[in-house]
Design an enzyme around this catalytic site. Sequence first.
Site, PDB file in Angstrom:
ATOM      1  N   LYS A  41      35.175  81.895  27.864  1.00 55.72           N
ATOM      2  CA  LYS A  41      34.411  81.547  26.667  1.00 55.72           C
ATOM      3  C   LYS A  41      32.921  81.828  26.874  1.00 55.72           C
ATOM      4  O   LYS A  41      32.270  82.418  26.023  1.00 55.72           O
ATOM      5  CB  LYS A  41      34.643  80.077  26.329  1.00 55.72           C
ATOM      6  CG  LYS A  41      34.073  79.674  25.004  1.00 55.72           C
ATOM      7  CD  LYS A  41      34.463  78.250  24.649  1.00 55.72           C
ATOM      8  CE  LYS A  41      35.883  78.185  24.140  1.00 55.72           C
ATOM      9  NZ  LYS A  41      36.588  76.992  24.533  1.00 55.72           N
ATOM     10  N   ARG A 110      32.081  72.057  25.811  1.00 54.22           N
ATOM     11  CA  ARG A 110      33.459  72.560  25.915  1.00 54.22           C
ATOM     12  C   ARG A 110      33.724  73.136  27.290  1.00 54.22           C
ATOM     13  O   ARG A 110      32.834  73.729  27.894  1.00 54.22           O
ATOM     14  CB  ARG A 110      33.693  73.705  24.918  1.00 54.22           C
ATOM     15  CG  ARG A 110      33.748  73.292  23.485  1.00 54.22           C
ATOM     16  CD  ARG A 110      34.162  74.513  22.661  1.00 54.22           C
ATOM     17  NE  ARG A 110      34.482  74.149  21.305  1.00 54.22           N
ATOM     18  CZ  ARG A 110      33.617  74.199  20.290  1.00 54.22           C
ATOM     19  NH1 ARG A 110      32.377  74.594  20.497  1.00 54.22           N
ATOM     20  NH2 ARG A 110      33.995  73.853  19.083  1.00 54.22           N
ATOM     21  N   GLY A 119      43.976  74.075  25.278  1.00 51.32           N
ATOM     22  CA  GLY A 119      44.108  72.633  25.089  1.00 51.32           C
ATOM     23  C   GLY A 119      44.289  71.805  26.351  1.00 51.32           C
ATOM     24  O   GLY A 119      44.575  70.624  26.290  1.00 51.32           O
ATOM     25  N   MET A 121      42.012  71.161  28.677  1.00 54.81           N
ATOM     26  CA  MET A 121      40.855  70.340  29.006  1.00 54.81           C
ATOM     27  C   MET A 121      40.191  69.902  27.711  1.00 54.81           C
ATOM     28  O   MET A 121      40.666  70.211  26.633  1.00 54.81           O
ATOM     29  CB  MET A 121      39.923  71.118  29.916  1.00 54.81           C
ATOM     30  CG  MET A 121      40.555  71.319  31.277  1.00 54.81           C
ATOM     31  SD  MET A 121      39.595  72.325  32.362  1.00 54.81           S
ATOM     32  CE  MET A 121      39.787  73.912  31.647  1.00 54.81           C
ATOM     33  N   ARG A 354      37.574  87.606  19.004  1.00 53.21           N
ATOM     34  CA  ARG A 354      38.466  88.055  20.080  1.00 53.21           C
ATOM     35  C   ARG A 354      39.416  89.100  19.501  1.00 53.21           C
ATOM     36  O   ARG A 354      39.541  89.205  18.267  1.00 53.21           O
ATOM     37  CB  ARG A 354      39.251  86.888  20.671  1.00 53.21           C
ATOM     38  CG  ARG A 354      40.085  86.201  19.629  1.00 53.21           C
ATOM     39  CD  ARG A 354      40.715  84.943  20.136  1.00 53.21           C
ATOM     40  NE  ARG A 354      41.297  84.247  18.989  1.00 53.21           N
ATOM     41  CZ  ARG A 354      41.789  83.038  19.010  1.00 53.21           C
ATOM     42  NH1 ARG A 354      41.775  82.351  20.111  1.00 53.21           N
ATOM     43  NH2 ARG A 354      42.300  82.491  17.936  1.00 53.21           N
ATOM     44  N   HIS A 474      70.101  76.304  20.960  1.00 52.53           N
ATOM     45  CA  HIS A 474      71.364  76.978  20.648  1.00 52.53           C
ATOM     46  C   HIS A 474      71.155  78.021  19.559  1.00 52.53           C
ATOM     47  O   HIS A 474      71.552  79.186  19.687  1.00 52.53           O
ATOM     48  CB  HIS A 474      72.394  75.926  20.214  1.00 52.53           C
ATOM     49  CG  HIS A 474      73.713  76.514  19.807  1.00 52.53           C
ATOM     50  ND1 HIS A 474      74.020  76.777  18.491  1.00 52.53           N
ATOM     51  CD2 HIS A 474      74.769  76.923  20.542  1.00 52.53           C
ATOM     52  CE1 HIS A 474      75.234  77.299  18.439  1.00 52.53           C
ATOM     53  NE2 HIS A 474      75.714  77.396  19.668  1.00 52.53           N
ATOM     54  N   SER A 791      73.307 102.692  40.631  1.00 51.04           N
ATOM     55  CA  SER A 791      72.750 102.055  39.440  1.00 51.04           C
ATOM     56  C   SER A 791      72.705 100.565  39.720  1.00 51.04           C
ATOM     57  O   SER A 791      73.729  99.960  40.051  1.00 51.04           O
ATOM     58  CB  SER A 791      73.628 102.354  38.223  1.00 51.04           C
ATOM     59  OG  SER A 791      73.109 101.659  37.117  1.00 51.04           O
ATOM     60  N   CYS A 858      70.887  99.300  35.245  1.00 53.50           N
ATOM     61  CA  CYS A 858      71.585  99.110  33.978  1.00 53.50           C
ATOM     62  C   CYS A 858      71.778  97.643  33.641  1.00 53.50           C
ATOM     63  O   CYS A 858      72.462  97.297  32.691  1.00 53.50           O
ATOM     64  CB  CYS A 858      72.907  99.858  33.959  1.00 53.50           C
ATOM     65  SG  CYS A 858      74.052  99.266  35.223  1.00 53.50           S
ATOM     66  N   TYR A 878      65.854 106.504  36.278  1.00 52.96           N
ATOM     67  CA  TYR A 878      66.033 106.101  34.882  1.00 52.96           C
ATOM     68  C   TYR A 878      66.241 104.598  34.755  1.00 52.96           C
ATOM     69  O   TYR A 878      66.567 103.923  35.737  1.00 52.96           O
ATOM     70  CB  TYR A 878      67.218 106.849  34.250  1.00 52.96           C
ATOM     71  CG  TYR A 878      68.573 106.465  34.791  1.00 52.96           C
ATOM     72  CD1 TYR A 878      69.267 105.382  34.249  1.00 52.96           C
ATOM     73  CD2 TYR A 878      69.159 107.163  35.842  1.00 52.96           C
ATOM     74  CE1 TYR A 878      70.509 105.010  34.742  1.00 52.96           C
ATOM     75  CE2 TYR A 878      70.401 106.798  36.334  1.00 52.96           C
ATOM     76  CZ  TYR A 878      71.066 105.713  35.784  1.00 52.96           C
ATOM     77  OH  TYR A 878      72.285 105.337  36.281  1.00 52.96           O
TER      78      TYR A 878
HETATM   79  C1  PEP Z   1      75.041  94.007  35.907  1.00 54.66           C
HETATM   80  O1  PEP Z   1      75.677  93.246  36.621  1.00 54.66           O
HETATM   81  O2  PEP Z   1      73.803  94.095  35.914  1.00 54.66           O
HETATM   82  C2  PEP Z   1      75.746  94.887  34.964  1.00 54.66           C
HETATM   83  C3  PEP Z   1      75.096  95.765  34.256  1.00 54.66           C
HETATM   84  O3  PEP Z   1      77.083  94.676  34.825  1.00 54.66           O
HETATM   85  P1  PEP Z   1      77.707  93.530  33.906  1.00 54.66           P
HETATM   86  O4  PEP Z   1      76.607  92.917  33.132  1.00 54.66           O
HETATM   87  O5  PEP Z   1      78.734  94.197  33.083  1.00 54.66           O
HETATM   88  O6  PEP Z   1      78.288  92.617  34.943  1.00 54.66           O
END
Ligand code: PEP
Length: 910
Positions: A41, A110, A119, A121, A354, A474, A791, A858, A878
């Site tokens: 600030k 402040r 918030g 302080m 800002r 949920h 992967s 992945c 990748y």
């Molecule tokens: C993982 O475990 O990261 C994965 C891609 O396989 P799954 O989510 O199908 O177990």
Amino acid sequence: MATSTLAETEVPAKAGTKYVYSFGGGKADGDGKMKDVLGGKGAGLAEMTNAGLPVPPGFTIQTEACREYMRSNGVSKAVDQQMDAALNQLEDLQGQQLGQGENPLLVSVRSGAKFSMPGMMDTILNLGLNDQSVEALAKRSNNPRFAYDSYRRLIQMFGSVVLEIPKSAFEEVFDQKKHQKKAKLDTDLDAKALKEVIEEYKKLVKKHTKKDFPQDPHDQLVMSRDAVFRSWGNDRAKHYRRINNIDDMLGTAVNVQAMVYGNLGDTSGTGVGFTRNPALGDNEFYGEFLMNAQGEDVVAGIRTPVPILELKKIMPDVFNQLREITTRLEKHYRDMQDFEFTIQDGKLYMLQTRNGKRTGRAAVRVAIHMVEEGLITKEEAIFRVEPNQLYDFLVPRLDEKKAKVEVLATGLPASPGAAVGQIVFTADEAVQKAGHGAIKHPVILVRAETTPEDIHGMEVAAGILTSRGGMTSHAAVVTRGMGKCCVAGAGDIHVDEKKREMTAKGQVFKAGDWISLDGTTGRVIKGKLNTLEASPDDPELQKLMGWSEPFRTMKVRANADIPRDAIQARAFGAEGIGLCRTEHMFFGEDKLPHMRAMILAGNEKDRRAALKKLLPLQRKDFIGVFKAMDGFPVTIRTLDPPLHEFLPRREDLMVEIAVLEATKPKSPKLKGLRILLRRVEELHEFNPMLGHRGCRLGITYPEITEMQARAIFEAAVEVSKNGVKVLPEVMIPLTATLKEMANQAAIVRRVAEEVFKEKGKKIDYMVGTMIELPRAALVADEIAKEAEFFSFGTNDLTQTTFGFSRDDINKVLPTYLGEGILKQDPFAVLDQEGVGQLVKMATERGRKTRPNLKVGICGEHGGEPQSVEFCYKTGLNYVSCSPFRVLTARLAAAQAAAADKLKVEGGRTK
Ligand code: PEP
Ligand code: MG
């Protein structure tokens, strides 16, 4: 003359330290870069002052004084001396004296640390008021009510923050007074009543501290300053720092600034605004204000603020000055600004500016406009959009252009997108009204909270609104999974499920009334707005991607199991499939019976017979996916989940059998059901995630891998004969040893050769593995002897590294996050410290054996920007993520590479 109040012995000063930095009158001692010293600030105030903005003047006591205070429970004489000098300078500049004379100087005090700690302080306003100066203020403002209200607020803030009297004690007095005077709102108390409150507040102070409320403005200042330093060590602040990894030793600065008032009459006012439209990004002045008001009047919603363009009519000079200043600010900071201002007696003051928060669409448009205006470069524009914000382009949104928008409440933006529908209060009602057929009536399911019992209603509803619950409630979690719009925890809405009505802003809404939800901002809007479809091909988005893409070096693939998702992924720019979970293909109505027959088979022969039926169906799926990914690699994983997942639940079967036995004991179905139950019981495992799954399935039932390999290669040959360029990569899940890998790779390679021979055509392919277990990472050099690519399945790798169940972590997570034990959900954001080490090590070890080893990820993390950046730095080839995160991953990967490149070439970093 001032002494530090708490130090018992003199605190030594750091020789030659400049403890206090003044700002005002067009110049500041510090500047915007000095965040370590002045806090965020203080640095901002210095920067704004230096930029020639009309900022109320003041001074900043730097963080070293706070550190001194922490060490010695007091500050050195040098701090006091420099503060007094700065106060004198401020008084001279203003032609006023702190809390004295006909026109007393009043200040705010402040905190302000290097990192914003919202918030955590405390703040003290109207400092300098006492029994005399309040009368002066009453006279000068010609508004005694305002003056007494300011004074009672000071005593209240000072009392709780500095003197540590419980806030509730003040609130009690205030509420009693309201009750006594039959006042509904705070503003209903008149000057006389407020004067009485002040007297009672003063008694309260005396009772708690055995001393009078300090009348000496200078004492007020010293005590407030020290209280701000102490507040650095309060539990709230410590907790916040722990969670956000902020060093306890940084300390906070203290900003003392002349107060300005927007409620001194009809030539005063206050407002907030943006230099551009933060929702759409258009280059238009945007904001609202109220004349004769204080900031909190705007927030309290008692009076409706006026659009900022109206100020042009009321005070054209001030409007023009504001326009000119904010334009200059934008040029100075080279970004859209969000600002606060106050007009006091016709004079404009800028209180804060800002970089403004904006939607994803606005971020893209602002960045593009700023490049066109020559304000920023294309390279900078790339970093002006948070990768996650691109999701805005992939979900529908409300069309607010011509609509009258009445916001009933703002809850949490739990799941983005827009939904418009008629209110229903129960899940059953939702199903009844929405129907399952082609003609769907859009409904919004409104609940206090949702529970798993509401799931059928959530499935058919256009959107969900809850009055309680947070971002991991949920409703929030389930709707995000469904890709459905949800506003959660809209506390200003009261839901009476018994009466079947919802109350908001004093209005009652019944089932059947129309509302509109904006899950991106959390707004609940009255009535039926139109929606605009998702627009992944938005020309501005494409333009920005066009600037960022040349920097990207890491490929982005999609996790897709069916041709529809593969086509979608291609449309978002996926460069192949990084994970095709073949088990999802078996859940189709045509396949599940054969899958179950395969699982129920008591011997290899029967199993092979069932698999034979699955083969053509599986081949057909692969053909669809290969066609959609013409020219791009497709990684297909062999069967992974435990087999019981394909069978009915044990409890359901038991109930079904019991009912049949009681009602139709001769039913021919019974025998089959009993066999099924026995098999379900045989397959039962205590830890199925660590059980008979992954490559363990293919090793114990090699015919499954054989069938899948055959389906893959037959499909590949077929599409390739039709001119499709196909690049299959067969991926073995959950390996932990070289021998497991060798076992499965041998099957795949043998089947490949068989198919190529039968069909008279060869296809290039690879066999690789998922790295999902710590042991696999440890022996990655061994596994790479057989695996041609890796992967990282970071969902399982996180599960097995932490030993957290990925399906049950929500029982632990809220506490862990609250206590600061974890900073983030490790299943959402890759744990770079732990799991990341395994990723790094396995990549290095794998490439020792096979220098050209192709490595990707992945798990869910493949579409999360921080994790994508980590993957880039670790040298992955990748990332692969769900189709709807492909755009995000592309931008995140481009930003990571651009940051790297631009730092080297142009010295610019993000
Ligand atoms: C993982 O475990 O990261 C994965 C891609 O396989 P799954 O989510 O199908 O177990
Ligand atoms: Mg896995």
